[in-house]
Write an enzyme that holds these catalytic residues in place. Structure first.
Site, PDB file in Angstrom:
ATOM      1  N   ALA A  17       0.868  -1.189   0.000  1.00  0.00           N
ATOM      2  CA  ALA A  17       0.000   0.000   0.000  1.00  0.00           C
ATOM      3  C   ALA A  17       0.890   1.220   0.000  1.00  0.00           C
ATOM      4  O   ALA A  17       2.076   1.163   0.346  1.00  0.00           O
ATOM      5  CB  ALA A  17      -0.928  -0.005   1.212  1.00  0.00           C
ATOM      6  N   ASP A 133      -5.550   8.932  14.058  1.00  0.00           N
ATOM      7  CA  ASP A 133      -5.820   8.721  12.628  1.00  0.00           C
ATOM      8  C   ASP A 133      -6.598   7.429  12.414  1.00  0.00           C
ATOM      9  O   ASP A 133      -6.266   6.621  11.546  1.00  0.00           O
ATOM     10  CB  ASP A 133      -4.506   8.696  11.842  1.00  0.00           C
ATOM     11  CG  ASP A 133      -4.738   8.875  10.335  1.00  0.00           C
ATOM     12  OD1 ASP A 133      -5.822   9.381   9.961  1.00  0.00           O
ATOM     13  OD2 ASP A 133      -3.854   8.501   9.546  1.00  0.00           O
TER      14      ASP A 133
END
Length: 665
Positions: A17, A133
């Site tokens: 990713a 986050d």
């Protein structure tokens, strides 16, 4: 970059990713011979020495943080100027990918994921770690041993609440987070941001997972920050009607702009959501069909395919009465049985006469082509709930099933209520239950009432050391033996047990003559224990003397607690309540202590001995107290000083008598 060595040790293999903040690679650790994941973070995030020190401090703290629902960090460091974090390599997909593929998830699935997130966050928040986050891309659903285990990612560059004051957010990474998931205080850059910001982010994740939408638009960020807009912008139930108003109330709290108005812990949030899901979960009605015709199963499955698909009905089948009885034994939660009459081995009418012995709550509907009056009357006399004729009208059958299932649900609820009431009466005396009945009339009845009563507090002397010496079951057994000896003397004189408090019990008297009845009850309880101790000696359960405090006056009674949470406690408040407990705490075994004020009220009827001045809990000033010896005109043998009363046969009861006037504690 494939084949590149990072940190002089790890070999990059393939990119998993990536984004603006860095990339994640599958890599190999040749030193340990294992596959790992490496997150390479862009070097500009650690552009100052202070930021690098903070990165090292936080990475060490989180690397030592072990939790099954957090991706494990194995190593960290700098490869030149590029920071990296080495983590366990997981197989599966992140929640973002799953939501893009499926858009919405069922509430039960979301609840399972939230429970796992809550476990990890509870541990992290306890360690003063705030993620900042949390979003679907950072929630990874790993496949481990055939099960799905959620793991929180990106615990590599979080914010510690105990951060050094000279490290500012700007020195680290500016405004960290993803705007759509950031709390108002995080968007504002609040330096005092705490764990409740993470709870906001998770609430946004849950909203999106349930509805496929965000709870507010980007245009709403400004009004959100200045307090003129409260999310969600659109109710979850308006997007998915099955969610209902309870889910809307959940989000109105979880997404409150004021952190103090939100859930205060991840575990609380998960528990409330799980309770909403459990309460709203519709369980399939279990229906057993008994018929020897081979095409019946196919016909019913076709007719009720929608109900089976939506888990409204769960059908099972038996070929005759004997087969059906065995299935009823194996499935005690069956709701309805549809049975034919003419079948081999055991017909429907015989089955009907025997099924009640196996399951008295299940309802039986006869479905037969033989609808003559004899069969109908026999079926109804043997307990059939209804009788339908073949060929079946499926609309009529569905209406009949709906009516029958409603009746079954009501019967089971009534049975549960009977069982719960029987259990409740074991824990709450009937006189207290009578006082609780007005609470069923609505919230106005919770206002409370003031009444005059006498409160008796009884504790067992020196019982606490026993708890450390004998097994738990023996502790409870010994306590109950004591209570069974003296409590009947109190309750038989209109005393109501208000509550047990460990090795003590509080009893309230509210009859017209409550003070006299309470005094006589305490005297009788003391005498009962004395007699039992004298007659049975060391074998007596009455090894601990009674220390009794008694006071009378106005008390306030009512239901205290939170009706919203479904938890109330019917209790008493007042000076008499407090005084009885204080007096019992300073009483010696065998004493029934009252205040000087109460002694004056009962002096014409009861003989009391001055037991000296004692310091009651909560006071530094000694107060005169008196020991109730007995009714005037009744023979009694008060003891004095440290003397011990002897029984007629010379045995010594295991308690001292009343103290002499002026004696101290």
């Amino acid at each position: 970059m494939s084949g590149r060595q990072v940190g002089g040790r790890y070999v990059l293999e393939r990119k998993i990713a990536g984004g603006g903040m860095g990339a994640i690679w599958a890599a190999r650790d040749p030193q340990l011979g294992r596959a790992v994941a490496i997150k390479l973070t862009t070097s500009h995030r650690l552009s100052s020495d202070a930021a690098r020190r903070q990165f090292e401090k936080e990475a060490k703290a989180i690397a030592q943080f072990h939790h099954p629902n957090v991706v494990q960090i194995h190593d960290f460091g700098l490869d030149g100027d590029e920071p990296y974090i080495v983590m366990e390599l997981l197989e599966g997909e992140d929640l973002e990918s799953r939501l893009k593929r499926r858009e919405r998830l069922p509430p039960a699935h979301v609840s399972q994921l939230l429970t796992q997130v809550a476990r990890a966050l509870a541990a992290a928040h306890t360690a003063n770690i705030v993620h900042r986050d949390l979003k679907p891309a950072n929630l990874f659903i790993a496949r481990i041993d055939g099960q799905e285990v959620l793991k929180i990612l990106d615990f590599g560059l979080v914010r510690l609440k105990s951060r050094s004051p000279d490290i500012t957010p700007e020195s680290m990474d500016g405004m960290v987070g993803t705007l759509r998931y950031m709390s108002p205080e995080q968007i504002r850059g609040d330096h005092e941001l705490d764990h409740r910001s993470d709870l906001w982010s998770i609430a946004v994740v849950i909203f999106r997972a349930l509805t496929g939408k965000f709870p507010f638009t980007l245009d709403s960020v400004g009004p959100l920050l200045n307090g003129t807009f409260f999310p969600p912008d659109t109710l979850a139930s308006s997007l998915v009607p099955d969610l209902g108003p309870e889910v809307d109330r959940f989000f109105s709290r979880a997404l409150h702009p004021d952190p103090a108005q939100r859930f205060q812990s991840a575990q609380e949030m998960a528990a409330v959501f799980a309770s909403i899901v459990t309460a709203g979960r519709r369980q399939a009605a279990k229906i057993l069909v008994v018929d020897d015709e081979p095409d019946v199963e196919m016909l019913l499955r076709q007719a009720f395919r929608r109900q089976i698909r939506d888990s409204v009905y769960e059908l099972s089948f038996a070929s005759d009465g004997e087969d059906a009885l065995e299935k009823v034994r194996q499935n005690p939660d069956l709701d309805v049985i549809l049975t034919d009459i003419n079948m081999p081995r055991m017909d429907g009418l015989e089955f009907l006469s025997r099924v009640g012995e196996v399951n008295p709550l299940v309802k039986v509907i006869i479905v037969s082509a033989y609808s003559d009056m004899t069969n109908i009357r026999t079926a109804m006399n043997r307990g059939a709930y209804d009788f339908l004729t073949k060929p079946l009208d499926f609309q009529d059958l569905e209406a009949t099933l709906s009516k029958t299932l409603k009746h079954v649900a009501e019967a089971r609820q009534m049975m549960r209520s009977i069982e719960e009431n029987a259990l409740l009466r074991m824990f709450v005396q009937s006189t207290v239950l009578e006082r609780l009945r007005p609470l069923t009339q609505g919230p106005d009845s919770l206002a409370g009432e003031k009444t005059e009563a006498t409160v008796v507090f009884v504790r067992l002397q020196d019982f606490t050391p026993v708890v450390r010496q004998i097994p738990p079951e023996a502790v409870i057994q010994r306590l109950n033996e004591h209570f069974q000896v003296f409590l009947p003397e109190l309750t038989s004189r209109n005393g109501a047990v208000d509550r047990f408090l460990g090795d003590a019990v509080r009893v309230v008297f509210r009859s017209t003559d409550h003070l006299r009845q309470a005094m006589e009850a305490c005297l009788a309880a003391r005498e009962q224990l004395r007699s039992l101790a004298a007659s049975r000696g060391g074998a007596s359960p009455a090894l601990h003397g009674l220390c009794i405090g008694l006071d009378s006056g106005d008390v306030v009674l009512g239901g205290l607690g939170s009706p919203e949470l479904g938890r109330l406690d019917y209790t008493m408040l007042g000076e008499a309540v407090d005084n009885s407990a204080r007096l019992a705490s300073v009483a010696s075994p065998g004493e029934i202590l009252v205040t000087d004020r109460l002694r004056q009220r009962v002096s014409l009827e009861f003989e009391c001995l001055n037991a000296g001045a004692r310091i009651l809990p909560g006071s530094n000033v000694p107060s005169p107290v008196h020991d109730v010896l007995g009714r005037r005109g009744t023979a009694f043998s008060p003891t004095s000083g440290s003397d011990v009363t002897q029984t007629q046969d010379g045995a010594t009861p295991p308690y001292r008598g009343a103290r002499a006037a002026g004696s101290g504690r």
